[in-house]
Design a protein around this motif. Structure first.
Motif, short mmCIF file in Angstrom:
data_model
loop_
_atom_site.label_atom_id
_atom_site.label_comp_id
_atom_site.label_asym_id
_atom_site.label_seq_id
_atom_site.Cartn_x
_atom_site.Cartn_y
_atom_site.Cartn_z
N ASP A 25 11.01 -34.86 6.95
CA ASP A 25 10.72 -35.36 5.62
C ASP A 25 11.12 -34.41 4.50
OD1 ASP A 25 7.45 -34.92 6.84
OD2 ASP A 25 8.45 -33.50 5.48
N SER A 51 13.37 -36.28 2.11
CA SER A 51 14.16 -37.33 2.77
C SER A 51 14.61 -38.39 1.77
CB SER A 51 13.36 -37.96 3.90
OG SER A 51 12.15 -38.50 3.41
N ARG A 52 13.94 -38.45 0.64
CA ARG A 52 14.34 -39.39 -0.41
C ARG A 52 15.21 -38.71 -1.46
NH1 ARG A 52 8.98 -43.18 -1.52
NH2 ARG A 52 8.69 -43.83 0.66
N ASP A 53 15.66 -37.49 -1.15
CA ASP A 53 16.55 -36.72 -2.02
C ASP A 53 15.88 -36.26 -3.30
OD1 ASP A 53 19.60 -38.45 -1.06
OD2 ASP A 53 18.57 -36.74 -0.17
N THR A 54 14.57 -36.20 -3.32
CA THR A 54 13.86 -35.55 -4.42
C THR A 54 13.99 -34.04 -4.22
OG1 THR A 54 12.27 -37.35 -4.59
CG2 THR A 54 11.64 -35.24 -5.55
#
Length: 115
Positions: free
Chosen positions: A32, A53-56
């Motif tokens: 994550d 994992s959401r590219d934050t």
């Protein structure tokens, strides 16, 4: 298990740039977050930057504007672009990956910035 391998450390003069890379292998599904910590001689390990994992992304205030974290073409790789390096950036830089509540570490790569 997740294995992490860093590359790209070395010696650079103040004001210079280096790019660190980290590749994850093993059970890499559901990682994550990946990122970088560093530990200077005689100091505690500190978070430098991470990417989820959401590219934050998040970058420590001490390196904001100079360091950028990004994901490689392969989802299991992350890079840390370090510009305008300062002697106080000298440290061992550790890649980490976070998965299901566990943190995995690379062996570290030494960055030395000379004045």
């Amino acid at each position: 298990q997740v294995q992490l391998v860093e590359s790209g450390g070395g010696l650079v003069q103040a004001g210079g740039s280096l790019r660190l890379s980290c590749a994850a292998s093993g059970t890499i599904t559901s990682i994550d977050a990946m990122g970088w910590y560093r530990q200077a001689p005689g100091k505690q390990r500190e978070l430098v930057a991470y990417i989820t994992s959401r590219d934050t992304t998040n970058v420590a205030d001490s390196v904001k504007g100079r360091f950028t974290i990004s994901r490689g073409n392969a989802k299991n790789t992350v890079s840390l672009q370090m510009n305008s390096l300062e002697p106080q950036d000298t440290a061992v830089y550790y890649c980490y990956g976070h998965r299901y509540g566990l943190t995995y570490w690379g062996e570290g790569t030494l960055v030395t910035v000379s004045s």
